[in-house]
Motif scaffolding. Sequence first.
Motif, PDB file in Angstrom:
ATOM      1  N   VAL A 132       0.693  -1.464   0.154  1.00 24.17           N
ATOM      2  CA  VAL A 132      -0.004   0.110  -0.082  1.00 24.17           C
ATOM      3  C   VAL A 132       0.754   1.267   0.101  1.00 24.17           C
ATOM      4  N   THR A 133       0.770   2.112  -1.099  1.00 25.17           N
ATOM      5  CA  THR A 133       1.352   3.392  -1.109  1.00 25.17           C
ATOM      6  C   THR A 133       0.745   4.511  -0.651  1.00 25.17           C
ATOM      7  N   PHE A 134       1.426   5.660  -0.123  1.00 31.23           N
ATOM      8  CA  PHE A 134       0.748   6.644   0.376  1.00 31.23           C
ATOM      9  C   PHE A 134       1.269   8.168  -0.309  1.00 31.23           C
ATOM     10  N   GLU A 135       0.429   9.059  -0.422  1.00 29.08           N
ATOM     11  CA  GLU A 135       0.663  10.426  -0.898  1.00 29.08           C
ATOM     12  C   GLU A 135       0.205  11.243   0.181  1.00 29.08           C
ATOM     13  N   ILE A 136       1.219  11.986   0.692  1.00 29.85           N
ATOM     14  CA  ILE A 136       0.898  12.966   1.840  1.00 29.85           C
ATOM     15  C   ILE A 136       1.074  14.333   1.278  1.00 29.85           C
ATOM     16  N   VAL A 137       0.109  15.230   1.659  1.00 28.48           N
ATOM     17  CA  VAL A 137       0.436  16.666   1.144  1.00 28.48           C
ATOM     18  C   VAL A 137      -0.045  17.665   2.706  1.00 28.48           C
ATOM     19  N   VAL A 138       0.925  18.314   2.688  1.00 30.30           N
ATOM     20  CA  VAL A 138       0.937  19.062   3.860  1.00 30.30           C
ATOM     21  C   VAL A 138       0.255  20.497   3.550  1.00 30.30           C
ATOM     22  N   ALA A 139      -1.125  20.688   4.232  1.00 27.90           N
ATOM     23  CA  ALA A 139      -1.768  22.009   3.592  1.00 27.90           C
ATOM     24  C   ALA A 139      -2.444  22.462   4.842  1.00 27.90           C
ATOM     25  N   GLY A 140      -2.847  23.702   4.791  1.00 33.30           N
ATOM     26  CA  GLY A 140      -3.842  24.177   5.771  1.00 33.30           C
ATOM     27  C   GLY A 140      -5.288  23.525   5.952  1.00 33.30           C
ATOM     28  N   THR A 141      -6.050  24.079   6.900  1.00 35.39           N
ATOM     29  CA  THR A 141      -7.180  23.376   7.382  1.00 35.39           C
ATOM     30  C   THR A 141      -8.176  23.679   6.310  1.00 35.39           C
ATOM     31  N   GLU A 142      -8.118  24.637   5.598  1.00 37.86           N
ATOM     32  CA  GLU A 142      -9.150  25.166   4.338  1.00 37.86           C
ATOM     33  C   GLU A 142      -8.894  24.203   3.198  1.00 37.86           C
ATOM     34  N   THR A 143      -7.399  24.144   2.700  1.00 38.11           N
ATOM     35  CA  THR A 143      -7.156  23.498   1.826  1.00 38.11           C
ATOM     36  C   THR A 143      -7.411  21.894   1.884  1.00 38.11           C
ATOM     37  N   THR A 144      -7.070  21.563   3.291  1.00 36.89           N
ATOM     38  CA  THR A 144      -7.366  20.066   3.407  1.00 36.89           C
ATOM     39  C   THR A 144      -8.780  19.613   3.110  1.00 36.89           C
ATOM     40  N   LEU A 145      -9.767  20.379   3.786  1.00 35.37           N
ATOM     41  CA  LEU A 145     -11.300  20.271   3.702  1.00 35.37           C
ATOM     42  C   LEU A 145     -11.527  20.370   2.238  1.00 35.37           C
ATOM     43  N   ALA A 146     -10.938  21.091   1.550  1.00 37.06           N
ATOM     44  CA  ALA A 146     -11.477  21.486  -0.155  1.00 37.06           C
ATOM     45  C   ALA A 146     -10.986  20.218  -0.679  1.00 37.06           C
ATOM     46  N   ALA A 147      -9.928  19.453  -0.528  1.00 40.78           N
ATOM     47  CA  ALA A 147      -9.220  18.386  -1.037  1.00 40.78           C
ATOM     48  C   ALA A 147     -10.298  17.005  -0.737  1.00 40.78           C
ATOM     49  N   VAL A 148     -10.754  17.107   0.650  1.00 40.95           N
ATOM     50  CA  VAL A 148     -11.501  15.638   0.844  1.00 40.95           C
ATOM     51  C   VAL A 148     -12.941  16.147   0.042  1.00 40.95           C
ATOM     52  N   THR A 149     -13.375  17.250  -0.012  1.00 39.99           N
ATOM     53  CA  THR A 149     -14.756  17.463  -0.543  1.00 39.99           C
ATOM     54  C   THR A 149     -14.814  17.233  -2.067  1.00 39.99           C
ATOM     55  N   SER A 150     -13.875  17.614  -2.712  1.00 37.38           N
ATOM     56  CA  SER A 150     -13.493  17.570  -4.160  1.00 37.38           C
ATOM     57  C   SER A 150     -13.281  15.892  -4.241  1.00 37.38           C
ATOM     58  N   GLY A 151     -12.810  15.059  -3.363  1.00 34.98           N
ATOM     59  CA  GLY A 151     -12.311  13.822  -3.609  1.00 34.98           C
ATOM     60  C   GLY A 151     -10.814  13.603  -4.258  1.00 34.98           C
ATOM     61  N   ASP A 152     -10.201  14.688  -4.174  1.00 33.69           N
ATOM     62  CA  ASP A 152      -8.947  14.451  -4.427  1.00 33.69           C
ATOM     63  C   ASP A 152      -8.166  13.861  -3.196  1.00 33.69           C
TER      64      ASP A 152
END
Length: 304
Positions: free
Chosen positions: A119-139
């Motif tokens: 199992v591979t992982f991609e980890i992106v460090v971002a602010g709270t709003e960017t993190t929530l937007a990424a979850v909402t968009s499915g990214d």
Amino acid sequence: MNPADLASFYEVAVCKGIRRASERLDIAPSALSKHIKRLEGELGIKLLDRSSRGVVLTPAGEVCLHYAEEVLHGQRRMLAELEALKGLRNGHVKLYSTEGQIEFVTQTVAGFQQRYPGVTFEIVVAGTETTLAAVTSGDADLGLAFTPTPHDAIECALRISAPLEAVMAPTHELARRKSISLREMLNHRTALPASDFGIRRLIDSICAGERLRVAPAMVTNSIAAMKNYARNQGGITILSHMSIHHELDAGDLVSIPLSHPILGKTCVDVCVLGRRRLPQAVSAYLQHMRKQVRTLYGQDGGGR
């Protein structure tokens, strides 16, 4: 409907230009144009308006884009779950996280991969709003956010209590205190995060309501810089245990509870897109994370 036509339309719409989409997909622009023309012909309606500045979605294109996002995300979930049926020999997890939780994230990822090395992982460090937007968009499959505001499309899969504390070197004059007030902390040299950090927004909001003066000696967008500032006796900073547990164990830093009730109730939410069926690799990692929260912090975590 040809899946390749729909995928081509999606990339062109997202990239807002045929040339940019062709570079991303490594497909000739003429081939992309044929896919879109065929899709428009099949649907009997124009989806894109072309101009010298790129492409603009028509109203029909907006509807089609929403549909394409659902179809393509569904395809990715299907492929991920089919791979998971092979016994988690394969799988991929994309995770967004605010910086303060990266030590916890990397620790849990390393432990998980000892059991599931495929199992591979991609980890992106971002602010709270960017993190929530990424979850909402499915990214993002998962997003770790510090005390996020409620969001209709997002569910909390795991909640980790992470009270904010005053952090300083063991030699600091306040290091032996059992607790200190926010006012007292701010009367000393402090290092605070930049204004787009959730911690800083919370502090500024409290200080505005209580008419406390905020005049940090150092402002930074780096958690590591805040820790190093305190460790090198620059002054006090404010963080949660999740950000400093290695330094606490090593005796490089000490943390003192802050007496303000709001600062003692902050948390980190592990967020997922509401009602989404998680791929098996993501679900398995989430369960591993929940176990680590119990082991490291003695918390049940709750959530979905």
